[in-house]
Design an enzyme around this catalytic site. Structure first.
Site, PDB file in Angstrom:
ATOM      1  N   GLU A   9       1.091   2.475  -9.249  1.00 35.39           N
ATOM      2  CA  GLU A   9       0.241   3.774  -9.410  1.00 35.39           C
ATOM      3  C   GLU A   9       1.701   4.687  -9.397  1.00 35.39           C
ATOM      4  OE1 GLU A   9      -2.205   4.759  -6.039  1.00 35.39           O
ATOM      5  OE2 GLU A   9      -2.983   6.440  -7.040  1.00 35.39           O
ATOM      6  N   ALA A  38       1.969   3.491   1.293  1.00 35.03           N
ATOM      7  CA  ALA A  38       1.725   2.079   1.093  1.00 35.03           C
ATOM      8  C   ALA A  38       0.789   2.228  -0.094  1.00 35.03           C
ATOM      9  CB  ALA A  38       0.625   1.567   2.467  1.00 35.03           C
ATOM     10  N   GLU A  51      -2.533   0.388  -2.311  1.00 37.56           N
ATOM     11  CA  GLU A  51      -3.932  -0.479  -2.274  1.00 37.56           C
ATOM     12  C   GLU A  51      -4.049  -1.609  -3.297  1.00 37.56           C
ATOM     13  OE1 GLU A  51      -3.823   2.695  -2.924  1.00 37.56           O
ATOM     14  OE2 GLU A  51      -5.227   3.397  -4.674  1.00 37.56           O
ATOM     15  N   ASN A  52      -2.802  -2.043  -4.087  1.00 37.93           N
ATOM     16  CA  ASN A  52      -3.114  -3.143  -4.975  1.00 37.93           C
ATOM     17  C   ASN A  52      -4.201  -4.000  -4.514  1.00 37.93           C
ATOM     18  OD1 ASN A  52      -0.782  -1.852  -6.087  1.00 37.93           O
ATOM     19  ND2 ASN A  52       0.175  -3.134  -4.350  1.00 37.93           N
ATOM     20  N   HIS A 111      -6.823   2.763   5.841  1.00 38.76           N
ATOM     21  CA  HIS A 111      -6.851   3.529   4.559  1.00 38.76           C
ATOM     22  C   HIS A 111      -6.584   2.657   3.319  1.00 38.76           C
ATOM     23  CE1 HIS A 111      -6.013   7.221   1.966  1.00 38.76           C
ATOM     24  NE2 HIS A 111      -5.334   6.288   1.315  1.00 38.76           N
ATOM     25  N   GLU A 112      -5.601   1.955   3.279  1.00 37.69           N
ATOM     26  CA  GLU A 112      -5.442   1.039   2.101  1.00 37.69           C
ATOM     27  C   GLU A 112      -6.445  -0.088   2.012  1.00 37.69           C
ATOM     28  OE1 GLU A 112      -3.431   2.219   0.316  1.00 37.69           O
ATOM     29  OE2 GLU A 112      -2.244   3.271   1.796  1.00 37.69           O
ATOM     30  N   HIS A 146      -9.701   1.457   0.463  1.00 40.27           N
ATOM     31  CA  HIS A 146      -9.493   1.776  -1.021  1.00 40.27           C
ATOM     32  C   HIS A 146     -10.455   0.359  -1.715  1.00 40.27           C
ATOM     33  CE1 HIS A 146      -7.346   5.491  -1.914  1.00 40.27           C
ATOM     34  NE2 HIS A 146      -6.265   4.969  -1.363  1.00 40.27           N
ATOM     35  N   GLU A 202      -8.820   9.322  -3.155  1.00 37.75           N
ATOM     36  CA  GLU A 202      -8.002   9.734  -2.088  1.00 37.75           C
ATOM     37  C   GLU A 202      -8.615  10.505  -1.052  1.00 37.75           C
ATOM     38  OE1 GLU A 202      -5.479   7.953  -1.462  1.00 37.75           O
ATOM     39  OE2 GLU A 202      -4.896   7.263  -3.400  1.00 37.75           O
TER      40      GLU A 202
HETATM   41  N1  PHE Z   1      -2.580   5.213  -3.476  1.00 38.75           N
HETATM   42  C1  PHE Z   1      -1.414   5.421  -2.345  1.00 38.75           C
HETATM   43  C2  PHE Z   1      -2.521   5.607  -1.091  1.00 38.75           C
HETATM   44  O1  PHE Z   1      -3.095   6.744  -0.884  1.00 38.75           O
HETATM   45  C3  PHE Z   1      -0.403   6.257  -2.205  1.00 38.75           C
HETATM   46  C4  PHE Z   1       0.542   5.630  -3.237  1.00 38.75           C
HETATM   47  C5  PHE Z   1       0.435   6.646  -4.508  1.00 38.75           C
HETATM   48  C6  PHE Z   1       1.493   4.788  -3.280  1.00 38.75           C
HETATM   49  C7  PHE Z   1       1.581   6.537  -5.585  1.00 38.75           C
HETATM   50  C8  PHE Z   1       2.400   4.700  -4.396  1.00 38.75           C
HETATM   51  C9  PHE Z   1       2.483   5.381  -5.270  1.00 38.75           C
HETATM   52  O2  PHE Z   1      -2.924   4.832  -0.512  1.00 38.75           O
HETATM   53 ZN    ZN Z   2      -4.867   6.420  -0.522  1.00 41.51          ZN
END
Ligand code: PHE
Ligand code: ZN
Length: 885
Positions: free
Chosen positions: A128, A270, A272-273, A305-306, A309, A328
């Site tokens: 991301e 962090a 959320e993969n 949070h992660e 997601h 987000e």
């Molecule tokens: N998507 C992640 C989060 O908010 C944040 C993130 C964005 C991490 C871009 C890495 C790169 O949980």
């Molecule tokens: Zn997030």
């Protein structure tokens, strides 16, 4: 200097891709410099696309292409073209076909930490927002969702752990090569920004979770060897998050495994993969001796949070990056609710409002202001902002307030069922809210599109004869860059009329009757609400619970504010009344002396609270915190002298500290540790109060404060104690603080997370020569620009935690930060741009500071080969400075 302005991307230009990718089969031969990626993609013409027989244009960056084949037939070099950012195949079959690509990428050379890179000897990925294109050629955009299958190969001894998304498949050795392989497949179609791969010599900590339908999920947390004993809190937090999402939102986890990997080099918090979250290790590793209460709370919240997601972000993703707050804002809202439920709702709400005011309000009121859903950007990485995250969460919260608990839950259920497996938009989400509740949210939608914090003016008038209370509300939003004209927003406002005993009077609204929910809604520019049958003069408590992210001014007298501070049933507004009083007191002290009577009244109100045994310690600690310097600067609004702000704030703190001396000492004694450390809410609250008291003692009675801090540091009970005592000490210029900082480093030099804390403490030290200290530390052997956490500690700690030092009138603070930005820009533009946002509030400062800031911003803009990231941030800020308010 850049020769051309980088291209701007617009929301209105969104178009579906001409081809869909149904599946992606990836084979990785991991190698530090020449990782070979073989990708097999199943493509077909996209029925939603308006183009016919369009060329196939895939994204790709810093890749070396080895071969391309369609349906097994290798393409000749004139069948395609490759540029720095694309692979174009002008003619492809107009029926399902297979595209095979083989390319190399170089993890070792990857200093941007985007794509596949090395961190501490392990391979890891960050995709991301647009990192996947640095791994292989693909449609690197979130509306292209494919089923991924991954096979990877690496030397077995150095890389025993091989992880990717989804469920684990076959593993095995490759005899005679010393290499082994693992296969992972993810049954859920996902955009490539959720792809992840990790390979390394890691220690795994394992547990299981039973889902609501009775499935067993294997949980794993992978860390550097020797750190296994620091994962217990993260694992507990994960299980708590999983069961909370089942209870609160009916969301069950969907894969057989859920893995987390902690890495030391990571640009963000962090990621959320799908099924394989990657974390900045500071949000995983914790022991009482290495992590503070704040760290424990953050770990719990970020794990949540992660994890959340998985439904809000992964199962339902974003159509394009303009919709970032769809995932987000909503996920922050969900993690805020989680923390409220597992800790204290009142304390969490105040903490969130503090963050919003400290980070989002300054952004919204300055040159970087943008809507929660922006309509254009140059570099998407610059839009992971407090506005997208925190204001985005506030917008979700307002919808919940408007709909009420039950209808909101119904709307969320509808969202999950209607859009599961899709790439959605903010409109889709709000439509679910409207459809499930029957409410018209047409005007409300403006919150997503309009930047700027609304100013809300409120005036209350009591008519004893008629027994009415009239509340007149007026809203106005100031222009922001690109939005000169503003509309009226739909604002839900929690309201209470507080009687002399602190009781809430019944709300009988003229034309409506008794309100079921104590909420009024302002939709136009101005409106008067008349409450009837009000038998005695009330004090109005408005925007209760911080129901809307607005800047409220109310015609309340100091006496009313002190009354609310002591009696409001709404704890947020109790705290808010204290903040308002504190801010007014600091503003009144700007001329050099603290008004005696006002300080006395404020101190008495605080004392009443502090001595009340029925009040939670965490709330007491919050009440002791005066508004931070940026709040005061924003209230002044223009020509701000940051030294004067710091001095006035410290004067007030000193005055309060000395008036409250006996009660603060009592707190210090009463909050001493009696047992082993535990990060539970009660212990956390007790320590928060302890170190808030110490801060005040240090200002009010320096000698005593220093003695207490030294005593605490002589035999620290926990890292919370060390940081609490040192964090107090660094605010006063004493020789002891230097020796204590030295001692801290010597104690903890082997632990990189504690070395970060040490840089952060230095960065925040109140010091006439703060900039020189930063300069000196940037040459310290332990400092490096290539680890984001270290940069955030020293440079970020300075710009955000040392307002007077960074904004020194001579410009030396700006100079060190500009030097760092220029240096960083060469190898990690994301981090450089983030650090440059430190300049975002300079437009409200006095002329010498504005001039000095502008000089440094221009110097950054003149740097050779400036990245798009830094260019976008710095040019927006510089434009804002050109037009001071
Ligand atoms: N998507 C992640 C989060 O908010 C944040 C993130 C964005 C991490 C871009 C890495 C790169 O949980
Ligand atoms: Zn997030």
């Amino acid at each position: 200097m850049r020769t051309e302005t980088p291209q701007t991307i617009h929301l209105k230009d969104y178009k579906p891709v001409p081809y869909r990718i149904d599946s992606a089969d990836l084979d990785f031969q991991l190698d530090p410099e020449k990782t070979r990626v073989a990708s097999r993609l199943a493509l077909r013409p996209n029925p939603d696309s308006e183009e016919s027989a369009a060329p196939l244009v895939l994204d790709g960056k810093k890749l070396q292409l080895l071969s391309v084949a369609i349906d097994g037939k290798p393409l000749k070099s004139d069948d395609f073209t490759v540029s720095d950012t694309t692979l174009t195949i002008p003619q492809v079959p107009q029926a399902p076909f297979t595209l095979e690509i083989v390319n190399l990428c170089n993890p070792t050379a990857n200093t941007e930490l985007s794509g596949l890179y090395m961190s501490n000897g392990m391979y890891c990925t960050q995709c991301e927002a647009e990192g996947f294109r640095r791994i292989t050629y693909f449609y690197d955009r979130p509306d292209v969702m494919a089923r991924f299958r991954v096979r990877m190969e690496a030397p077995k001894r150095e890389m025993p752990i091989l992880l990717s998304n989804g469920n684990p498949g076959e593993t095995g050795d490759l005899p005679g090569t010393g290499r082994h392989y693992a296969v992972w497949s993810d049954p859920f179609p996902k955009p490539c920004y959720l792809f992840a791969l990790v390979a390394g010599d890691l220690a795994g900590v394992h547990d299981t979770f039973q889902t609501m339908s009775g499935r067993t999920v294997k949980l794993g947390i992978y860390v550097e060897k020797g750190k296994e004993d620091r994962c217990a809190w993260a694992m507990t937090s994960l299980k708590l998050s999983m069961s909370w999402d089942e209870k609160a939102f009916g969301r069950e986890y969907d894969l057989d495994v859920f893995n987390i990997v902690a890495v030391s080099n990571f640009n963000m918090g962090a990621m959320e993969n799908k099924g394989l979250n990657v974390f900045n290790d500071k949000y995983i590793l914790a022991l009482p001796s290495t992590a503070t209460d704040t760290d424990y709370v953050n770990i719990e919240a970020i794990i949540a949070h992660e994890y959340f997601h998985n439904w809000t972000g992964n199962r339902i993703t974003c159509r394009d990056w303009f919709q970032l707050c769809l995932k987000e804002g909503l996920t922050v809202f969900r993690d805020q609710e989680f923390t409220s439920d597992v800790r204290s709702r009142a304390v969490k709400r105040i903490a969130d409002v503090k963050t919003l005011r400290a980070r989002q309000f300054p952004e919204d009121g300055g040159p970087l202001a943008h809507p929660a859903r922006p309509s254009s950007y140059i570099e998407i990485n610059n839009f992971y902002t407090p506005t997208v995250y925190e204001k985005g969460a506030e917008i979700c919260r307002m919808m919940k307030t408007l709909l009420g608990e039950a209808a909101f839950r119904k709307a969320m259920d509808l969202y999950f069922s209607r859009h599961d497996g899709e790439a959605a938009t903010v409109e889709d989400f709000v439509r679910c809210m409207a459809d499930a509740s029957g409410r018209d949210l047409g005007q409300f939608f403006q919150w997503y599109e309009q930047a700027g914090t609304p100013q809300l003016k409120a005036e209350g008038r009591y008519d004893a004869k008629r027994m009415t209370f009239e509340l007149t509300l007026e809203q106005k939003t100031l222009p922001t860059p690109g939005q000169p004209e503003k509309r009226s927003l739909h604002i839900p406002l929690g309201v209470g009329l507080v009687g002399s005993e602190g009781e809430d009077l019944p709300l009988d609204l003229d034309g409506v009757g008794i309100l079921n929910a104590p909420i009024i809604e302002l939709t136009g520019a101005k409106k008067t609400f008349r409450f009837r049958n009000i038998t005695k003069k009330p004090v109005v408590s408005l925007n209760r619970g911080f129901s809307a992210p607005v800047n409220l001014t109310l015609n309340a007298s100091p006496a009313d504010q002190l009354f609310l501070m002591g009696h409001d049933r709404d704890s947020l507004n109790r705290w808010e009344a204290g903040q308002t009083r504190g801010r007014e007191l600091i503003l009144a002290s700007m001329n050099g002396s603290v008004p005696n009577e006002e300080a006395g009244n404020y101190a008495s109100a605080l004392e009443g609270l502090l001595r009340d045994p029925s009040i939670d310690n965490a709330f007491k600690a919050l009440m002791l915190g005066l508004p931070p310097e940026p709040d005061i600067a924003a209230a002044i609004g223009k020509d701000v002298d940051t030294d004067a702000v710091l001095a006035a704030r410290d004067r007030v703190r000193a005055a309060l500290g000395s008036r409250l001396d006996p009660v603060l000492n009592g707190i210090w004694t009463a909050t001493a540790e009696r047992g082993p450390y535990a990060p539970d809410p009660a212990g956390t609250a007790r320590r928060a109060l302890r170190y808030a008291a110490l801060q005040m003692i240090l200002l009010g009675n320096r000698e005593k404060g220093v003695a207490l801090a030294l005593e605490e540091l002589a035999k620290p009970h926990s890292m919370t104690a060390e940081m609490g005592a040192l964090g107090g000490l660094i605010q006063v210029e004493t020789p002891e603080r230097e020796t204590q900082l030295e001692a801290f480093f010597n104690r903890h030099a082997a632990d990189h997370l504690l070395v970060d804390k040490w840089f952060m403490l230095h960065a925040q030290a109140k010091d006439a020569n703060a900039a020189a200290r930063i300069e000196r530390l940037s040459r310290h052997p332990a400092f490096t620009y290539s680890t984001p956490n270290r940069v955030y500690a020293l440079i970020g700690g300075f710009t955000s935690g040392n307002v007077a030092g960074f904004n020194a009138a001579g410009g030396e603070g700006y100079r060190v930060v500009a030097d760092a930005v220029i240096k960083l820009d060469g190898f990690n533009p994301q981090v450089a741009a983030r650090m440059a946002t430190g300049f975002r509030s300079c437009q409200i400062l006095d002329a010498p500071r504005r001039t000095a800031a502008n000089r440094e911003l221009q110097r950054i803009l003149a740097a050779p080969k400036l990245s798009r990231d830094t260019f976008e941030i710095v040019s927006r800020i510089a434009n804002g400075l050109a037009l001071p308010p």
